[in-house]
Write an enzyme that holds these catalytic residues in place. Structure first.
Site, short mmCIF file in Angstrom:
data_model
loop_
_atom_site.label_atom_id
_atom_site.label_comp_id
_atom_site.label_asym_id
_atom_site.label_seq_id
_atom_site.Cartn_x
_atom_site.Cartn_y
_atom_site.Cartn_z
N CYS A 115 0.82 -1.22 0.00
CA CYS A 115 0.00 0.00 0.00
C CYS A 115 0.85 1.27 0.00
CB CYS A 115 -0.93 0.01 1.20
SG CYS A 115 -2.01 -1.41 1.22
N HIS A 263 -3.74 7.10 1.07
CA HIS A 263 -3.94 5.79 0.46
C HIS A 263 -5.34 5.33 0.81
CE1 HIS A 263 -4.03 1.60 -0.25
NE2 HIS A 263 -3.93 1.28 1.02
N ASN A 293 -9.93 -0.79 -2.25
CA ASN A 293 -8.51 -0.51 -1.97
C ASN A 293 -7.68 -1.11 -3.11
OD1 ASN A 293 -5.86 -0.72 -1.07
ND2 ASN A 293 -6.42 -1.20 1.04
N1 ACO Z 1 -19.21 -9.62 5.39
C1 ACO Z 1 -19.94 -9.90 6.49
N2 ACO Z 1 -19.36 -10.21 7.67
C2 ACO Z 1 -18.02 -10.24 7.72
C3 ACO Z 1 -17.21 -9.95 6.61
C4 ACO Z 1 -17.87 -9.64 5.40
N3 ACO Z 1 -17.20 -9.34 4.29
N4 ACO Z 1 -15.92 -10.06 6.98
C5 ACO Z 1 -15.91 -10.40 8.28
N5 ACO Z 1 -17.16 -10.51 8.74
C6 ACO Z 1 -17.63 -10.84 10.08
C7 ACO Z 1 -16.56 -11.54 10.88
O1 ACO Z 1 -16.58 -12.93 10.62
C8 ACO Z 1 -16.98 -11.21 12.30
O2 ACO Z 1 -18.04 -12.07 12.67
P1 ACO Z 1 -18.16 -12.62 14.17
O3 ACO Z 1 -18.33 -11.39 15.02
O4 ACO Z 1 -19.35 -13.49 14.11
O5 ACO Z 1 -16.87 -13.33 14.44
C9 ACO Z 1 -17.56 -9.82 12.18
O6 ACO Z 1 -17.86 -9.64 10.80
C10 ACO Z 1 -16.60 -8.73 12.62
O7 ACO Z 1 -15.32 -8.98 12.01
P2 ACO Z 1 -14.09 -8.04 12.28
O8 ACO Z 1 -12.93 -8.54 11.48
O9 ACO Z 1 -13.92 -7.88 13.74
O10 ACO Z 1 -14.63 -6.70 11.66
P3 ACO Z 1 -14.03 -5.29 11.75
O11 ACO Z 1 -15.04 -4.38 12.32
O12 ACO Z 1 -12.67 -5.26 12.34
O13 ACO Z 1 -13.89 -4.90 10.22
C11 ACO Z 1 -12.16 -4.66 8.59
C12 ACO Z 1 -13.02 -5.63 9.38
C13 ACO Z 1 -13.06 -3.88 7.65
C14 ACO Z 1 -11.16 -5.43 7.75
C15 ACO Z 1 -11.47 -3.73 9.58
O14 ACO Z 1 -10.78 -4.43 10.58
C16 ACO Z 1 -10.54 -2.79 8.92
O15 ACO Z 1 -10.94 -1.86 8.28
N6 ACO Z 1 -9.24 -2.98 9.15
C17 ACO Z 1 -8.24 -2.10 8.58
C18 ACO Z 1 -7.54 -2.84 7.62
C19 ACO Z 1 -7.63 -2.24 6.27
O16 ACO Z 1 -8.15 -1.20 6.01
N7 ACO Z 1 -7.05 -2.96 5.41
C20 ACO Z 1 -6.98 -2.55 4.08
C21 ACO Z 1 -5.76 -3.12 3.51
S1 ACO Z 1 -4.39 -2.71 4.41
C22 ACO Z 1 -4.05 -1.22 4.02
O17 ACO Z 1 -4.26 -0.83 2.93
C23 ACO Z 1 -3.56 -0.41 5.05
#
Ligand code: ACO
Length: 336
Positions: A115, A263, A293
């Site tokens: 990224c 980004h 992304n």
């Molecule tokens: N659809 C529906 N439910 C989902 C999905 C989906 N696509 N993905 C995960 N879930 C579920 C999980 O299984 C979990 O269920 P559970 O509570 O029954 O176990 C629930 O949703 C919550 O999952 P979390 O991973 O805790 O969700 P979170 O609120 O953390 O969101 C996310 C996930 C969007 C990835 C978040 O952590 C995030 O934005 N992280 C930052 C990372 C990022 O932006 N990465 C981009 C690439 S890296 C970069 O460019 C920097």
């Protein structure tokens, strides 16, 4: 010492639009979850047979950037190619661009900083121009994520986030010495967290025969693994740090920023940074809603669109900032 300036920008995304509803037909997810967590409404995916690849999308973006710079391919002295999804394991995409664009035997350098790849690439190009070694550098960020995503429910927390596309800029020696161009670049890494967001194999540590021998549906080192919450927490801290570092290095303040192009990792991350720096909506550019992304391509695509929409004016202070796998992060401070 010379200074460098962006004199041409271009971007390209595949035509095929994949909405959140489309994803919900192949995995257990839904539009509300994706929009609420990431801000993404749709993304572009390469469609088999549409002629797109990481390198060819990079070429399409580069051709636009070179034309807008009023240069020809022969004027380019160096290619810097940033991607985490090259067409081949090796060689990298830079040499493929050199070949596809019928360029002279100029150097082609591949940057592997995910990224942060574009911000790293811009910094490398800036150093070559500062020393006088090269005059015109083509920097490309391009990604074909869709070819490597786990499109089953198992991969949903990663697969809904990423999209395909490319962006490119031509960075050139600023002959005018008018104070415009890149003011400074700031790069960092913290390899202790490499495994929090990575594709482990195939690699020298996790080679193809091992993957085949295991024949285990749960052993999928070839798909991206992301500890989303850990990445999120680190991203918001590092984004802020490295923007502040850039501002301080130039004796500037957040109130001096005319346009911040972060980004496009996650809309919530961008909104968090916007709030921290108390920036008005029109001073932060976001297009993750349309493209997801696109990793190394996200900043050059956003920069190109902001410029096309007339949002970058001569004399503006433009700040680019990125954070991603590695972890790596960086910023670029530009007087437009
Ligand atoms: N659809 C529906 N439910 C989902 C999905 C989906 N696509 N993905 C995960 N879930 C579920 C999980 O299984 C979990 O269920 P559970 O509570 O029954 O176990 C629930 O949703 C919550 O999952 P979390 O991973 O805790 O969700 P979170 O609120 O953390 O969101 C996310 C996930 C969007 C990835 C978040 O952590 C995030 O934005 N992280 C930052 C990372 C990022 O932006 N990465 C981009 C690439 S890296 C970069 O460019 C920097």
């Amino acid at each position: 010492m010379y200074t460098s300036k962006i004199i041409g920008l271009g971007s390209y995304v595949p035509e095929h639009i994949v909405t959140n509803d489309d994803l919900s037909k192949v995995m257990d997810t839904n539009d509300a979850w994706i929009q609420e967590r990431t801000g993404i409404k749709e993304r572009r995916h390469i469609k088999k047979g549409d002629g797109n690849s990481t390198s060819s999308m990079g070429v399409k973006a580069a051709e636009i950037a070179i034309k807008r710079a009023s240069l020809t391919n022969d004027d380019i002295d160096l290619i810097v190619f940033a991607t985490l999804s090259p067409d081949m394991y090796f060689p990298g995409g830079g040499v493929q661009v050199q070949n596809m664009m019928n360029m002279k035997t100029i150097p082609a350098l591949d940057v592997r900083n995910q990224c942060s790849g574009f911000v790293y690439g811009l910094s490398v190009a800036d150093q070559f121009i500062k020393t006088g070694m090269y005059k015109n550098v083509l920097i490309i960020g391009s990604e074909n994520h869709s070819g490597g995503l786990d499109m089953s429910t198992r991969g949903r927390s990663v697969s809904v986030i990423f999209g395909d596309g490319a962006g490119a800029v031509v960075l050139s020696r600023n002959e005018k010495e008018d104070g415009s161009g890149i003011l400074s670049t700031h790069l960092h890494s913290e390899g202790a967290h490499a495994k929090e967001l990575c594709v482990e194999g195939p690699s020298m540590e996790c080679w193809v025969p091992e993957i085949i021998a295991k024949n285990d549906k749960e052993f999928t080192p070839y798909y991206a693994h992301m500890n989303g919450q850990f990445v999120f927490k680190n991203a918001v801290v590092r984004f802020s740090e490295v923007i502040n570092e850039g501002l301080e290095a130039n004796k500037l303040q957040a109130t001096d920023i005319d346009m911040l192009i972060p980004h496009q990792a996650n809309l919530r991350i961008s909104q968090f940074i916007q709030k921290q720096f108390k920036l008005a909506d029109e001073k932060v550019y976001n297009n993750i809603q349309k493209y997801g992304n696109t990793t190394a391509a996200s900043i050059p695509i956003a920069l190109t669109e902001a410029w096309e929409e007339g949002k970058l004016k001569e004399g503006d202070l433009v700040v680019l900032a990125a954070f991603g796998s590695g972890f790596t992060w960086g910023s670029t401070i530009i007087r437009w």
